[in-house]
Design a protein around this motif. Sequence first.
Motif, PDB file in Angstrom:
ATOM      1  N   ARG A   1      -4.419  13.304  12.328  1.00  0.00           N
ATOM      2  CA  ARG A   1      -3.762  14.610  12.182  1.00  0.00           C
ATOM      3  C   ARG A   1      -4.286  15.395  10.981  1.00  0.00           C
ATOM      4  N   GLY A   2      -5.176  14.777  10.206  1.00  0.00           N
ATOM      5  CA  GLY A   2      -5.716  15.443   9.028  1.00  0.00           C
ATOM      6  C   GLY A   2      -4.746  15.462   7.857  1.00  0.00           C
ATOM      7  N   PHE A   3      -3.743  14.578   7.883  1.00  0.00           N
ATOM      8  CA  PHE A   3      -2.718  14.561   6.841  1.00  0.00           C
ATOM      9  C   PHE A   3      -3.029  13.589   5.703  1.00  0.00           C
TER      10      PHE A   3
ATOM     11  N   GLN B   1      -4.466   5.488  10.224  1.00  0.00           N
ATOM     12  CA  GLN B   1      -5.096   6.119  11.379  1.00  0.00           C
ATOM     13  C   GLN B   1      -4.202   7.229  11.949  1.00  0.00           C
ATOM     14  N   PHE B   2      -2.904   6.964  12.046  1.00  0.00           N
ATOM     15  CA  PHE B   2      -1.946   7.957  12.541  1.00  0.00           C
ATOM     16  C   PHE B   2      -2.019   9.237  11.707  1.00  0.00           C
ATOM     17  N   LEU B   3      -1.987   9.083  10.390  1.00  0.00           N
ATOM     18  CA  LEU B   3      -2.053  10.249   9.498  1.00  0.00           C
ATOM     19  C   LEU B   3      -3.443  10.879   9.507  1.00  0.00           C
TER      20      LEU B   3
ATOM     21  N   TRP C   1       0.836  -1.203   0.000  1.00  0.00           N
ATOM     22  CA  TRP C   1       0.000   0.000   0.000  1.00  0.00           C
ATOM     23  C   TRP C   1       0.866   1.246   0.000  1.00  0.00           C
ATOM     24  N   VAL C   2       0.364   2.308  -0.625  1.00  0.00           N
ATOM     25  CA  VAL C   2       0.978   3.633  -0.566  1.00  0.00           C
ATOM     26  C   VAL C   2      -0.022   4.551   0.122  1.00  0.00           C
ATOM     27  N   LEU C   3       0.431   5.214   1.181  1.00  0.00           N
ATOM     28  CA  LEU C   3      -0.388   6.203   1.883  1.00  0.00           C
ATOM     29  C   LEU C   3       0.140   7.578   1.482  1.00  0.00           C
ATOM     30  N   ALA C   4      -0.649   8.304   0.723  1.00  0.00           N
ATOM     31  CA  ALA C   4      -0.257   9.636   0.262  1.00  0.00           C
ATOM     32  C   ALA C   4      -0.774  10.653   1.269  1.00  0.00           C
ATOM     33  N   TRP C   5       0.098  11.580   1.665  1.00  0.00           N
ATOM     34  CA  TRP C   5      -0.290  12.530   2.702  1.00  0.00           C
ATOM     35  C   TRP C   5       0.413  13.861   2.472  1.00  0.00           C
ATOM     36  N   ASN C   6      -0.060  14.862   3.190  1.00  0.00           N
ATOM     37  CA  ASN C   6       0.669  16.116   3.267  1.00  0.00           C
ATOM     38  C   ASN C   6       0.296  16.841   4.547  1.00  0.00           C
ATOM     39  N   ASN C   7       1.223  17.612   5.032  1.00  0.00           N
ATOM     40  CA  ASN C   7       1.007  18.445   6.212  1.00  0.00           C
ATOM     41  C   ASN C   7       0.701  19.850   5.702  1.00  0.00           C
ATOM     42  N   PRO C   8      -0.541  20.305   5.820  1.00  0.00           N
ATOM     43  CA  PRO C   8      -0.904  21.600   5.242  1.00  0.00           C
ATOM     44  C   PRO C   8      -0.167  22.791   5.854  1.00  0.00           C
TER      45      PRO C   8
END
Length: 71
Positions: A53-55, A48-50, A18-25
């Motif tokens: 945090r809304g990431f 869940q961790f990301l 799996w790839v979890l794509a995220w960003n910290n706004p």
Amino acid sequence: MSETPICSAKGCRADAVWVLAWNNPKVHTPERRKTWLACEEHREHLAQFLGVRGFLKDVVGFEDWEAREDS
């Protein structure tokens, strides 16, 4: 990719599927995507961790992510 991708969970050496794509706004522009890789066992924990945090922006199968990147 020449090497087998490895899960990003601390201490895990399992193959990532799996790839979890995220960003910290607060740090990244809206279109920027950082990635964590996850095995089946750690996908939910890392998501869940990301997510808390809304990431978290997207969770995609590794092969599908690679196909996106190649096109």
